[in-house]
Design an enzyme around this catalytic site. Structure first.
Site, PDB file in Angstrom:
ATOM      1  N   GLU A 284       0.845  -1.208   0.000  1.00  0.00           N
ATOM      2  CA  GLU A 284       0.000   0.000   0.000  1.00  0.00           C
ATOM      3  C   GLU A 284       0.875   1.250   0.000  1.00  0.00           C
ATOM      4  O   GLU A 284       0.557   2.249  -0.658  1.00  0.00           O
ATOM      5  CB  GLU A 284      -0.930   0.027   1.217  1.00  0.00           C
ATOM      6  CG  GLU A 284      -1.935  -1.108   1.271  1.00  0.00           C
ATOM      7  CD  GLU A 284      -2.858  -1.188   0.071  1.00  0.00           C
ATOM      8  OE1 GLU A 284      -3.015  -0.202  -0.667  1.00  0.00           O
ATOM      9  OE2 GLU A 284      -3.436  -2.270  -0.147  1.00  0.00           O
ATOM     10  N   TRP A 287       1.796   1.816  -3.439  1.00  0.00           N
ATOM     11  CA  TRP A 287       0.723   2.443  -4.244  1.00  0.00           C
ATOM     12  C   TRP A 287       0.806   3.958  -4.100  1.00  0.00           C
ATOM     13  O   TRP A 287       0.639   4.706  -5.061  1.00  0.00           O
ATOM     14  CB  TRP A 287      -0.665   1.975  -3.777  1.00  0.00           C
ATOM     15  CG  TRP A 287      -1.152   0.738  -4.460  1.00  0.00           C
ATOM     16  CD1 TRP A 287      -1.254  -0.505  -3.930  1.00  0.00           C
ATOM     17  CD2 TRP A 287      -1.627   0.631  -5.824  1.00  0.00           C
ATOM     18  NE1 TRP A 287      -1.753  -1.381  -4.866  1.00  0.00           N
ATOM     19  CE2 TRP A 287      -1.995  -0.721  -6.031  1.00  0.00           C
ATOM     20  CE3 TRP A 287      -1.762   1.534  -6.881  1.00  0.00           C
ATOM     21  CZ2 TRP A 287      -2.495  -1.176  -7.261  1.00  0.00           C
ATOM     22  CZ3 TRP A 287      -2.267   1.075  -8.100  1.00  0.00           C
ATOM     23  CH2 TRP A 287      -2.624  -0.255  -8.279  1.00  0.00           C
ATOM     24  N   TRP A 315     -21.299  10.721 -20.039  1.00  0.00           N
ATOM     25  CA  TRP A 315     -21.783  10.635 -18.656  1.00  0.00           C
ATOM     26  C   TRP A 315     -23.180  11.233 -18.565  1.00  0.00           C
ATOM     27  O   TRP A 315     -23.520  12.148 -19.321  1.00  0.00           O
ATOM     28  CB  TRP A 315     -20.862  11.427 -17.713  1.00  0.00           C
ATOM     29  CG  TRP A 315     -19.435  10.953 -17.682  1.00  0.00           C
ATOM     30  CD1 TRP A 315     -18.354  11.614 -18.196  1.00  0.00           C
ATOM     31  CD2 TRP A 315     -18.934   9.739 -17.120  1.00  0.00           C
ATOM     32  NE1 TRP A 315     -17.205  10.876 -17.984  1.00  0.00           N
ATOM     33  CE2 TRP A 315     -17.533   9.716 -17.316  1.00  0.00           C
ATOM     34  CE3 TRP A 315     -19.530   8.662 -16.462  1.00  0.00           C
ATOM     35  CZ2 TRP A 315     -16.719   8.668 -16.890  1.00  0.00           C
ATOM     36  CZ3 TRP A 315     -18.713   7.619 -16.037  1.00  0.00           C
ATOM     37  CH2 TRP A 315     -17.324   7.623 -16.249  1.00  0.00           C
ATOM     38  N   ASN A 350     -10.879   2.458   2.980  1.00  0.00           N
ATOM     39  CA  ASN A 350     -10.495   2.250   1.578  1.00  0.00           C
ATOM     40  C   ASN A 350     -11.475   1.360   0.811  1.00  0.00           C
ATOM     41  O   ASN A 350     -11.823   1.658  -0.332  1.00  0.00           O
ATOM     42  CB  ASN A 350      -9.089   1.642   1.512  1.00  0.00           C
ATOM     43  CG  ASN A 350      -8.669   1.385   0.078  1.00  0.00           C
ATOM     44  OD1 ASN A 350      -8.600   2.312  -0.720  1.00  0.00           O
ATOM     45  ND2 ASN A 350      -8.420   0.129  -0.265  1.00  0.00           N
ATOM     46  N   TRP A 368     -16.601  10.863 -13.038  1.00  0.00           N
ATOM     47  CA  TRP A 368     -15.812  10.596 -11.830  1.00  0.00           C
ATOM     48  C   TRP A 368     -15.194  11.861 -11.249  1.00  0.00           C
ATOM     49  O   TRP A 368     -14.884  11.922 -10.059  1.00  0.00           O
ATOM     50  CB  TRP A 368     -14.720   9.563 -12.114  1.00  0.00           C
ATOM     51  CG  TRP A 368     -13.740   9.969 -13.171  1.00  0.00           C
ATOM     52  CD1 TRP A 368     -13.855   9.761 -14.511  1.00  0.00           C
ATOM     53  CD2 TRP A 368     -12.506  10.676 -12.986  1.00  0.00           C
ATOM     54  NE1 TRP A 368     -12.775  10.286 -15.176  1.00  0.00           N
ATOM     55  CE2 TRP A 368     -11.930  10.851 -14.259  1.00  0.00           C
ATOM     56  CE3 TRP A 368     -11.826  11.182 -11.882  1.00  0.00           C
ATOM     57  CZ2 TRP A 368     -10.711  11.509 -14.456  1.00  0.00           C
ATOM     58  CZ3 TRP A 368     -10.619  11.836 -12.072  1.00  0.00           C
ATOM     59  CH2 TRP A 368     -10.072  11.995 -13.346  1.00  0.00           C
ATOM     60  N   TRP A 391      -9.644   7.468  -8.112  1.00  0.00           N
ATOM     61  CA  TRP A 391     -10.826   7.725  -8.944  1.00  0.00           C
ATOM     62  C   TRP A 391     -10.628   7.239 -10.373  1.00  0.00           C
ATOM     63  O   TRP A 391     -11.531   6.645 -10.963  1.00  0.00           O
ATOM     64  CB  TRP A 391     -11.220   9.209  -8.905  1.00  0.00           C
ATOM     65  CG  TRP A 391     -12.051   9.484  -7.684  1.00  0.00           C
ATOM     66  CD1 TRP A 391     -11.620   9.991  -6.496  1.00  0.00           C
ATOM     67  CD2 TRP A 391     -13.450   9.212  -7.521  1.00  0.00           C
ATOM     68  NE1 TRP A 391     -12.664  10.046  -5.601  1.00  0.00           N
ATOM     69  CE2 TRP A 391     -13.796   9.590  -6.199  1.00  0.00           C
ATOM     70  CE3 TRP A 391     -14.441   8.687  -8.346  1.00  0.00           C
ATOM     71  CZ2 TRP A 391     -15.096   9.448  -5.701  1.00  0.00           C
ATOM     72  CZ3 TRP A 391     -15.736   8.549  -7.849  1.00  0.00           C
ATOM     73  CH2 TRP A 391     -16.047   8.931  -6.547  1.00  0.00           C
TER      74      TRP A 391
HETATM   75  P1  FAD Z   1      -3.589   1.926   5.330  1.00  0.00           P
HETATM   76  O1  FAD Z   1      -4.345   0.786   4.773  1.00  0.00           O
HETATM   77  O2  FAD Z   1      -3.066   1.807   6.697  1.00  0.00           O
HETATM   78  O3  FAD Z   1      -2.377   2.210   4.320  1.00  0.00           O
HETATM   79  C1  FAD Z   1      -1.189   2.904   4.712  1.00  0.00           C
HETATM   80  C2  FAD Z   1      -0.938   4.076   3.830  1.00  0.00           C
HETATM   81  O4  FAD Z   1      -0.672   3.673   2.491  1.00  0.00           O
HETATM   82  C3  FAD Z   1      -2.095   5.046   3.738  1.00  0.00           C
HETATM   83  O5  FAD Z   1      -2.129   5.904   4.844  1.00  0.00           O
HETATM   84  C4  FAD Z   1      -1.793   5.750   2.431  1.00  0.00           C
HETATM   85  O6  FAD Z   1      -0.825   6.757   2.595  1.00  0.00           O
HETATM   86  C5  FAD Z   1      -1.188   4.641   1.597  1.00  0.00           C
HETATM   87  N1  FAD Z   1      -2.215   4.011   0.764  1.00  0.00           N
HETATM   88  C6  FAD Z   1      -2.999   2.970   1.096  1.00  0.00           C
HETATM   89  N2  FAD Z   1      -3.784   2.622   0.061  1.00  0.00           N
HETATM   90  C7  FAD Z   1      -3.495   3.474  -0.936  1.00  0.00           C
HETATM   91  C8  FAD Z   1      -3.967   3.631  -2.264  1.00  0.00           C
HETATM   92  N3  FAD Z   1      -4.894   2.815  -2.797  1.00  0.00           N
HETATM   93  N4  FAD Z   1      -3.467   4.634  -3.005  1.00  0.00           N
HETATM   94  C9  FAD Z   1      -2.519   5.454  -2.506  1.00  0.00           C
HETATM   95  N5  FAD Z   1      -2.031   5.348  -1.264  1.00  0.00           N
HETATM   96  C10 FAD Z   1      -2.503   4.375  -0.491  1.00  0.00           C
HETATM   97  N6  FAD Z   1      -5.538   8.089  -0.042  1.00  0.00           N
HETATM   98  C11 FAD Z   1      -5.082   9.271   0.394  1.00  0.00           C
HETATM   99  O7  FAD Z   1      -4.109   9.308   1.154  1.00  0.00           O
HETATM  100  N7  FAD Z   1      -5.669  10.446  -0.006  1.00  0.00           N
HETATM  101  C12 FAD Z   1      -6.745  10.464  -0.843  1.00  0.00           C
HETATM  102  O8  FAD Z   1      -7.230  11.543  -1.192  1.00  0.00           O
HETATM  103  C13 FAD Z   1      -7.258   9.221  -1.297  1.00  0.00           C
HETATM  104  N8  FAD Z   1      -8.351   9.178  -2.100  1.00  0.00           N
HETATM  105  C14 FAD Z   1      -8.810   7.955  -2.558  1.00  0.00           C
HETATM  106  C15 FAD Z   1      -9.904   7.925  -3.437  1.00  0.00           C
HETATM  107  C16 FAD Z   1     -10.378   6.710  -3.916  1.00  0.00           C
HETATM  108  C17 FAD Z   1     -11.558   6.692  -4.888  1.00  0.00           C
HETATM  109  C18 FAD Z   1      -9.774   5.508  -3.504  1.00  0.00           C
HETATM  110  C19 FAD Z   1     -10.285   4.188  -4.006  1.00  0.00           C
HETATM  111  C20 FAD Z   1      -8.688   5.527  -2.644  1.00  0.00           C
HETATM  112  C21 FAD Z   1      -8.190   6.743  -2.157  1.00  0.00           C
HETATM  113  N9  FAD Z   1      -7.083   6.801  -1.276  1.00  0.00           N
HETATM  114  C22 FAD Z   1      -6.615   8.014  -0.858  1.00  0.00           C
HETATM  115  C23 FAD Z   1      -6.344   5.574  -0.902  1.00  0.00           C
HETATM  116  C24 FAD Z   1      -6.799   4.880   0.400  1.00  0.00           C
HETATM  117  O9  FAD Z   1      -8.185   4.744   0.412  1.00  0.00           O
HETATM  118  C25 FAD Z   1      -6.343   5.632   1.644  1.00  0.00           C
HETATM  119  O10 FAD Z   1      -4.967   5.947   1.564  1.00  0.00           O
HETATM  120  C26 FAD Z   1      -6.579   4.783   2.904  1.00  0.00           C
HETATM  121  O11 FAD Z   1      -7.937   4.459   3.021  1.00  0.00           O
HETATM  122  C27 FAD Z   1      -6.116   5.555   4.129  1.00  0.00           C
HETATM  123  O12 FAD Z   1      -6.351   4.805   5.293  1.00  0.00           O
HETATM  124  P2  FAD Z   1      -5.158   4.231   6.146  1.00  0.00           P
HETATM  125  O13 FAD Z   1      -4.180   5.303   6.443  1.00  0.00           O
HETATM  126  O14 FAD Z   1      -5.766   3.512   7.288  1.00  0.00           O
HETATM  127  O15 FAD Z   1      -4.497   3.222   5.121  1.00  0.00           O
END
Ligand code: FAD
Ligand code: FO1
Length: 481
Positions: A284, A287, A315, A350, A368, A391
């Site tokens: 993650e 990512w 759309w 997420n 979107w 997105w």
């Molecule tokens: P954890 O699961 O603990 O992951 C650790 C860290 O990894 C996160 O804090 C984040 O920095 C990074 N991470 C995890 N998943 C992703 C991912 N898919 N993409 C990029 N980084 C990731 N994340 C954001 O930080 N800001 C946003 O604006 C954002 N918008 C999103 C919009 C959509 C439509 C989707 C599907 C995902 C988005 N995410 C975003 C990614 C992800 O949902 C969040 O990072 C995550 O839910 C944050 O929770 P956590 O810190 O507990 O994550």
């Protein structure tokens, strides 16, 4: 005379494991921090009250950290390109240091800043801090080009050696009282209150602001949750993820510190399941880096669909449907729960971000970019690269459109909110509905009327067919590769 270095913070709101700041301290003890409240950012139509509240909390914590290290954090509020050179010049700063950011606005701002400071004879040094590997580090072996697909990016990224944390600022020397007076008459202010900036946030934050709280959160997560992460991360009703995203967005914790902790967690993990938990969490983090590096190399992503021809996608225009999605009144329990979690807390799990994004684009067939903007207006961790990446992934308009992703909201709820706990938490009017109906969304009319819950605003099966037809048409006319 010793060098006086101004360290310009933007999204690296900490004094520990901060490459640019450590380099500044290496050069001179006379290191002073500065943060500029930038009206162009704060007044943008994608600002969120909760995010500014978290930012101000981090700035207060950062100010205290500077004081404890022997120096100070200066605060200014204006166009950074005007106020920072003016103030730096007035206090006789010899250098300004900062860490790069990938966003298009940052690139433009920072390059203009270099010119302005050089014109005044002030030296500039910049560093890459917020990623484990800079955007130009990870390129394809064959062609030396940036990756556009996550899989090969990850393979290359994980194979590269990673830096260890940088030392925390200590033994610094701040401005003399005379220089502080000059700074004050050149725009230095104290940290404003949220209300003074025009924002309101009265609820709790999912993560307390500041670097100490971020470190505590990391420690808790790695001690208690990381080993079960591979499975637990999918269930929004349980605290299975780290909630570190606001800290990662604003740099309240260093990425090398996080990485070191994951390495230690891997070393102590006993079972395959535990090792997998750590590995999945590392993925993650990758990512996050992937989306930042594609934003750096392909800034057009910020303007809309990556695939040029997706711009013509037909759309629907439907303000009422969009409004229902925003406020969590679509009649699909899992969607409504997720949107209410976002509206009430400034954060969404997420799994639910993916479900509501699929629903907006594939069930409501709405652009979107409406969802992308709404998320930025409400997320505490709202980040251009991660949000845009998420997105475009959900809309199938991004770098890697295959497979065509369509989530069935009921199936998602049945798999990931098995007992309906998450739905009941965020949609209280559904508390007494039995689980089967709650998850399928198939609630009979009399019950709906009694509890005041809306009828589904669309039929998933019908909309899915409609979306697929439009998608096929676009493909047939060559609009979608
Ligand atoms: P954890 O699961 O603990 O992951 C650790 C860290 O990894 C996160 O804090 C984040 O920095 C990074 N991470 C995890 N998943 C992703 C991912 N898919 N993409 C990029 N980084 C990731 N994340 C954001 O930080 N800001 C946003 O604006 C954002 N918008 C999103 C919009 C959509 C439509 C989707 C599907 C995902 C988005 N995410 C975003 C990614 C992800 O949902 C969040 O990072 C995550 O839910 C944050 O929770 P956590 O810190 O507990 O994550
Ligand atoms: N950076 C700043 O330098 N000044 C700000 O006032 C500021 C506010 C802000 C609010 C929300 C948010 O998500 C980020 C914010 N940032 C701010 C950080 C911003 O992400 C970076 O400055 C980027 O480099 C801009 O592209």
């Amino acid at each position: 005379m010793a060098d006086l270095i101004l360290f310009w913070h933007r999204r690296d709101l900490r004094i520990s494991d901060n490459i640019g700041l450590a380099m500044a301290r290496d050069r001179s003890a006379n290191v002073v921090g500065i943060f500029c409240l930038d009206p162009a950012i704060l007044k943008s139509d994608t600002m969120a009250d909760v995010r500014v509240d978290y930012l101000l909390g981090c700035l207060t914590a950062l100010r205290d950290r500077y004081t404890a290290a022997g120096s100070q954090l200066l605060m200014v509020q204006d166009n950074p390109l005007e106020i920072i050179p003016k103030l730096a010049n007035a206090i006789g700063a010899t250098h300004v240091f900062w860490n790069w950011d990938v966003e298009p606005y940052a690139q433009k701002r920072d390059n203009a800043m270099i010119t302005k400071l050089h014109d005044l004879g002030i030296k500039v040094e910049t560093f890459w801090d917020q990623l484990l590997h800079t955007p130009t580090d990870i390129v394809s072996k064959a062609k030396g080009e940036p990756y556009t697909v996550y899989g090969p990016f990850w393979k290359n990224w994980i194979s590269k050696e990673k830096k260890t944390p940088y030392p925390t600022l200590e033994g610094a020397i701040g401005l003399t009282p005379d220089l502080q007076t000059i700074a004050n008459s050149n725009g230095a202010i104290s940290i404003p209150k949220l209300k003074e900036l025009g924002f309101i946030w009265d609820s709790e934050q999912i993560l307390e602001p500041g670097e100490i709280a971020a470190q505590d959160c990391l420690d808790q997560f790695t001690a208690k949750q990381i080993e079960a992460y591979d499975d637990d991360r999918n269930f929004p009703a349980i605290p299975g993820t780290s909630t570190l995203s606001p800290a990662l967005k604003f740099g309240a914790i260093g990425i090398r510190t996080i990485w070191k902790t994951t390495r230690e967690a891997m070393n102590v993990a006993q079972s395959d399941e535990a090792k997998l938990g750590v590995r999945t969490w590392q993925q993650e983090l990758a990512w996050r880096e992937f989306y930042q590096q594609v934003m750096f190399h392909f800034p057009v992503l910020a303007d809309g669909p990556y695939r040029e021809h997706f711009k013509q996608f037909p759309w629907d225009q439907n303000d009422r449907a969009f409004e229902a999605w925003c406020v969590g009144k679509t009649g699909y329990p899992i969607i409504d729960a997720a949107m209410r979690q976002l509206n009430e807390t400034g954060w969404m799990h997420n799994r639910c971000r993916m479900i509501v994004a699929s629903f907006l684009t594939k069930d409501l067939i709405l652009d979107w970019r409406l969802g992308e903007k709404y998320f930025m207006q409400h997320l505490v961790d709202g980040d251009l690269s991660a949000n845009n990446g998420g997105w475009q992934w959900s809309a199938s308009s991004g770098m890697d459109p295959k497979p065509l992703r369509i989530f069935n909201p009921s199936t998602q709820a049945q798999k990931f909110d098995k007992e309906g706990d998450y739905i009941r938490q965020w949609v209280p009017e559904l508390k007494s509905v039995e689980t089967k109906a709650l998850l399928s969304g198939d609630i009979d009319k009399s019950l709906r009327d009694r509890i005041g819950y809306v009828k589904p605003i669309v039929d998933h099966a019908v909309q899915q067919r409609k979306f697929k037809e439009r998608y096929a048409n676009q493909k047939a006319i060559g609009s979608i590769e």
